[in-house]
Write a protein that holds these residues in place. Sequence first.
Motif, PDB file in Angstrom:
ATOM      1  N   HIS A 154      15.062  62.654  56.363  1.00  0.00           N
ATOM      2  CA  HIS A 154      15.326  63.746  55.582  1.00  0.00           C
ATOM      3  C   HIS A 154      14.989  64.866  56.450  1.00  0.00           C
ATOM      4  O   HIS A 154      15.482  66.093  56.265  1.00  0.00           O
ATOM      5  CB  HIS A 154      14.418  63.947  54.539  1.00  0.00           C
ATOM      6  N   SER A 155      13.987  65.113  57.520  1.00  0.00           N
ATOM      7  CA  SER A 155      13.531  66.069  58.122  1.00  0.00           C
ATOM      8  C   SER A 155      14.529  66.931  58.983  1.00  0.00           C
ATOM      9  O   SER A 155      14.700  68.089  58.749  1.00  0.00           O
ATOM     10  CB  SER A 155      12.415  65.698  59.140  1.00  0.00           C
ATOM     11  N   GLN A 156      15.467  66.276  59.702  1.00  0.00           N
ATOM     12  CA  GLN A 156      16.637  67.213  60.394  1.00  0.00           C
ATOM     13  C   GLN A 156      17.576  67.818  59.599  1.00  0.00           C
ATOM     14  O   GLN A 156      17.938  68.942  59.691  1.00  0.00           O
ATOM     15  CB  GLN A 156      17.416  66.151  61.320  1.00  0.00           C
ATOM     16  N   HIS A 157      17.875  67.162  58.172  1.00  0.00           N
ATOM     17  CA  HIS A 157      18.675  67.875  57.422  1.00  0.00           C
ATOM     18  C   HIS A 157      18.237  68.785  56.905  1.00  0.00           C
ATOM     19  O   HIS A 157      18.659  69.976  56.408  1.00  0.00           O
ATOM     20  CB  HIS A 157      19.164  66.663  56.336  1.00  0.00           C
ATOM     21  N   LEU A 158      16.902  68.588  56.569  1.00  0.00           N
ATOM     22  CA  LEU A 158      16.017  69.644  55.555  1.00  0.00           C
ATOM     23  C   LEU A 158      16.103  71.043  56.622  1.00  0.00           C
ATOM     24  O   LEU A 158      15.871  72.099  56.172  1.00  0.00           O
ATOM     25  CB  LEU A 158      14.730  69.282  55.179  1.00  0.00           C
ATOM     26  N   ILE A 159      15.511  70.789  57.806  1.00  0.00           N
ATOM     27  CA  ILE A 159      15.681  71.819  58.801  1.00  0.00           C
ATOM     28  C   ILE A 159      16.825  72.679  58.895  1.00  0.00           C
ATOM     29  O   ILE A 159      16.808  73.930  58.994  1.00  0.00           O
ATOM     30  CB  ILE A 159      15.103  71.298  60.161  1.00  0.00           C
ATOM     31  N   ASP A 160      17.940  71.867  58.820  1.00  0.00           N
ATOM     32  CA  ASP A 160      19.389  72.532  58.989  1.00  0.00           C
ATOM     33  C   ASP A 160      19.456  73.352  57.596  1.00  0.00           C
ATOM     34  O   ASP A 160      20.060  74.475  58.016  1.00  0.00           O
ATOM     35  CB  ASP A 160      20.404  71.609  59.087  1.00  0.00           C
ATOM     36  N   LEU A 161      19.127  72.988  56.579  1.00  0.00           N
ATOM     37  CA  LEU A 161      19.387  73.466  55.225  1.00  0.00           C
ATOM     38  C   LEU A 161      18.228  74.996  55.452  1.00  0.00           C
ATOM     39  O   LEU A 161      18.559  76.114  55.118  1.00  0.00           O
ATOM     40  CB  LEU A 161      18.724  72.704  54.192  1.00  0.00           C
TER      41      LEU A 161
ATOM     42  N   LYS B 208      17.774  76.727  58.054  1.00  0.00           N
ATOM     43  CA  LYS B 208      18.202  77.516  59.101  1.00  0.00           C
ATOM     44  C   LYS B 208      19.507  78.343  58.166  1.00  0.00           C
ATOM     45  O   LYS B 208      19.564  79.494  58.290  1.00  0.00           O
ATOM     46  CB  LYS B 208      18.676  76.967  60.097  1.00  0.00           C
ATOM     47  N   THR B 209      20.240  77.390  57.390  1.00  0.00           N
ATOM     48  CA  THR B 209      21.320  78.014  56.682  1.00  0.00           C
ATOM     49  C   THR B 209      21.003  79.174  55.522  1.00  0.00           C
ATOM     50  O   THR B 209      21.531  80.132  55.455  1.00  0.00           O
ATOM     51  CB  THR B 209      22.060  76.997  55.940  1.00  0.00           C
ATOM     52  N   ALA B 210      19.610  78.851  54.929  1.00  0.00           N
ATOM     53  CA  ALA B 210      19.193  79.693  53.875  1.00  0.00           C
ATOM     54  C   ALA B 210      18.611  80.906  54.659  1.00  0.00           C
ATOM     55  O   ALA B 210      18.190  81.716  53.890  1.00  0.00           O
ATOM     56  CB  ALA B 210      18.036  78.940  53.097  1.00  0.00           C
ATOM     57  N   GLN B 211      18.285  80.926  55.818  1.00  0.00           N
ATOM     58  CA  GLN B 211      17.427  81.926  56.452  1.00  0.00           C
ATOM     59  C   GLN B 211      16.229  82.149  55.835  1.00  0.00           C
ATOM     60  O   GLN B 211      15.726  83.247  55.745  1.00  0.00           O
ATOM     61  CB  GLN B 211      18.285  83.181  56.804  1.00  0.00           C
ATOM     62  N   GLU B 212      15.545  81.048  55.622  1.00  0.00           N
ATOM     63  CA  GLU B 212      14.187  81.200  55.027  1.00  0.00           C
ATOM     64  C   GLU B 212      13.299  81.844  56.264  1.00  0.00           C
ATOM     65  O   GLU B 212      13.149  81.383  57.338  1.00  0.00           O
ATOM     66  CB  GLU B 212      13.799  79.931  54.433  1.00  0.00           C
ATOM     67  N   SER B 213      12.139  82.708  55.580  1.00  0.00           N
ATOM     68  CA  SER B 213      11.433  83.134  56.722  1.00  0.00           C
ATOM     69  C   SER B 213      10.311  82.130  56.765  1.00  0.00           C
ATOM     70  O   SER B 213       9.389  82.564  57.906  1.00  0.00           O
ATOM     71  CB  SER B 213      10.797  84.422  56.231  1.00  0.00           C
ATOM     72  N   THR B 214       9.936  81.240  55.795  1.00  0.00           N
ATOM     73  CA  THR B 214       8.636  80.402  55.975  1.00  0.00           C
ATOM     74  C   THR B 214       9.165  79.395  56.995  1.00  0.00           C
ATOM     75  O   THR B 214      10.084  79.133  57.702  1.00  0.00           O
ATOM     76  CB  THR B 214       8.391  79.733  54.787  1.00  0.00           C
ATOM     77  N   ASP B 215       7.783  78.881  57.576  1.00  0.00           N
ATOM     78  CA  ASP B 215       7.707  77.976  58.675  1.00  0.00           C
ATOM     79  C   ASP B 215       8.330  76.443  58.272  1.00  0.00           C
ATOM     80  O   ASP B 215       7.710  75.937  57.575  1.00  0.00           O
ATOM     81  CB  ASP B 215       6.207  77.728  59.297  1.00  0.00           C
ATOM     82  N   PRO B 216       9.372  75.887  58.779  1.00  0.00           N
ATOM     83  CA  PRO B 216      10.125  74.672  57.857  1.00  0.00           C
ATOM     84  C   PRO B 216       9.283  73.582  58.250  1.00  0.00           C
ATOM     85  O   PRO B 216       9.273  72.576  57.481  1.00  0.00           O
ATOM     86  CB  PRO B 216      11.491  74.671  58.674  1.00  0.00           C
ATOM     87  N   LEU B 217       8.804  73.550  59.724  1.00  0.00           N
ATOM     88  CA  LEU B 217       7.922  72.458  60.168  1.00  0.00           C
ATOM     89  C   LEU B 217       6.777  72.292  59.036  1.00  0.00           C
ATOM     90  O   LEU B 217       6.394  71.291  58.817  1.00  0.00           O
ATOM     91  CB  LEU B 217       7.471  72.487  61.547  1.00  0.00           C
ATOM     92  N   LYS B 218       6.210  73.396  58.898  1.00  0.00           N
ATOM     93  CA  LYS B 218       4.914  73.260  57.958  1.00  0.00           C
ATOM     94  C   LYS B 218       5.348  72.851  56.604  1.00  0.00           C
ATOM     95  O   LYS B 218       4.789  71.591  55.948  1.00  0.00           O
ATOM     96  CB  LYS B 218       4.299  74.584  57.942  1.00  0.00           C
ATOM     97  N   PHE B 219       6.311  73.513  55.913  1.00  0.00           N
ATOM     98  CA  PHE B 219       6.718  73.223  54.424  1.00  0.00           C
ATOM     99  C   PHE B 219       7.326  71.954  54.504  1.00  0.00           C
ATOM    100  O   PHE B 219       7.112  71.173  53.302  1.00  0.00           O
ATOM    101  CB  PHE B 219       7.637  74.256  54.078  1.00  0.00           C
ATOM    102  N   ILE B 220       8.228  71.601  55.327  1.00  0.00           N
ATOM    103  CA  ILE B 220       8.835  70.220  55.219  1.00  0.00           C
ATOM    104  C   ILE B 220       8.206  69.005  55.400  1.00  0.00           C
ATOM    105  O   ILE B 220       8.063  68.107  54.499  1.00  0.00           O
ATOM    106  CB  ILE B 220      10.387  70.222  56.304  1.00  0.00           C
ATOM    107  N   TYR B 221       7.342  69.032  56.280  1.00  0.00           N
ATOM    108  CA  TYR B 221       6.669  68.053  56.869  1.00  0.00           C
ATOM    109  C   TYR B 221       5.495  67.660  55.567  1.00  0.00           C
ATOM    110  O   TYR B 221       4.783  66.593  55.412  1.00  0.00           O
ATOM    111  CB  TYR B 221       5.864  67.803  58.158  1.00  0.00           C
TER     112      TYR B 221
END
Length: 539
Positions: free
Chosen positions: A189-196, A198-211
């Motif tokens: 799931h991680s790479q797909h979620l990181i791509d999402l 970026k698409t959503a232009q979320e300001s929060t840190d994806p590595l922190k929230f996703i993992y």
Amino acid sequence: MGFVSKLVNATASPSLCDAMASITEAQFWQAIGILIRNYHALNKRIFEVVITQVEKQKDGRLCESSEEELVKTLQDRPSKRTCSGFKIGFKLLPKKLPENILGTGTIDFAKCLYECQFASDKLEDFSARLQEGQLLLESEQNSNWLQYVVKHKLLNWSQSKQDEKKDRSMRLVSLEQYNDLYKELKRKHSQHLIDLWKTAQESTDPLKFIYEDLAIAAYLICVWRSTTPDAFADLGCGNGLLVHVLNAEGFKGYGYDVRKRKLWSLYPADTQQCLFEKTVEPNNFRLDFPEINWLIGNHSDELSAWIPVIAGRLNLSYFLLPCCPYELSGAKFRRRNTKISAYQDFCKYIKLVSEKCGFPLVIQDRLKIPSTKRLGLIGIKRRPTIPIEDLEYFVQEELRKYRTGESEVKLREKEERVRNCTQVDKSIIDALVLKIFNQLLAANEDKWSGRLPMREIAQSLTKEELSGIKSECGGIKTLLRNKHEVFEFCGGDLIGIRTPKPMDQRLRARVTTKKRSCFFKQHHPLGCPLEDAVCSFIH
């Protein structure tokens, strides 16, 4: 062991080694006991250690023993020992490598020696010995690791207070199953979620929230292997990430939040259908699906104290990961016990609420997630020993005692108010920044950077000057943090003027550079110490 020995002396960390130049035999074995169960503290590539076998050496032969006997013997005085040593089999669970690593530890009480060998060339065999009060480490290579990591840890552990009943992480699940599942979820799931992200232009840190949410999902799945839910509801689900991952792994569930997030529309259709923009009003909230028998509160802030209440009313089980502490009224949590941390106090309060709501046993476990707030609370389906009337009486009494003046329970509003000083008139902000800057300048002797306590800065400002930001989160502190290019927090309560540093050449293309005038060029009596070409701001 046949090592080509490289003896490590105590010269790497003088202050530490001077303070702990000599340790006793009891302190040595205490440190070894901690090392055996905490090898991951020496190597960040290792998630956890699992002891697979313990044998004791007695009368020249090995016989079966247990981890409990090993721990007790390491704590006993030499005269009470009933064996001459131990042989320990263990398994290291790597964070990234697909295969676990087997290891063997050998304890020799007579020689005050511990030897550690690994069935992998990715890790270094080593030994630790106590000789005339000195801790000596040997290895074939990698002496820097022994010097700066292993020795430092062992000396610290030798001085620590023993607490075998200390709350250890992940007590409710198989560490090996959890680690394997977590690695699998990251792979899937991680790479797909990181791509999402970026698409959503979320300001929060994806590595922190996703993992973090992948780790929580792995934990819940391991817990649910023994008590599979029919369906779950995540109250205050935020970006819906946990709901999405659990659904993708075959666990049916729904997410409720007062506001729809940008990520929701990017999830697959089956996840989108499970996310609801709906206010969770505790006193009249009803679930839309009768099959739900678990509630989740994942960093649910104002809803945290209500999770066991709602679960009790609806006769459900719950999992709660408390974060920011709030009363049932929605006000900030008021401490009940100042002898422990605010977070521990709040978790203790949640247990009390759970007990009053009919959960006789609330299980507490410490998760391994990238967050300082990682105590998970689990309440298994309430028993009808406490009438629902008693539950409601307790809730109303709590609201009466800790009400903030509002006539109703006040939780999060649908439109989140921006309260980070960015909505304050720019002229007010500029005037305050310049006044504080000049105040710090006047407090120094070298004409560049002075320091003052936050309290002294705040007391120097008038009520009129503070009135424009007093309703903002953090107030003057938030203002100073937002102006990080001018001010710096120097530890404790001290605030200072930041010394400009040259712009990283790799950041030249970023849109955040060269967009604003240089504050120091305009306002510092010595100007900006940087040349225009390397300053992040316009000269």
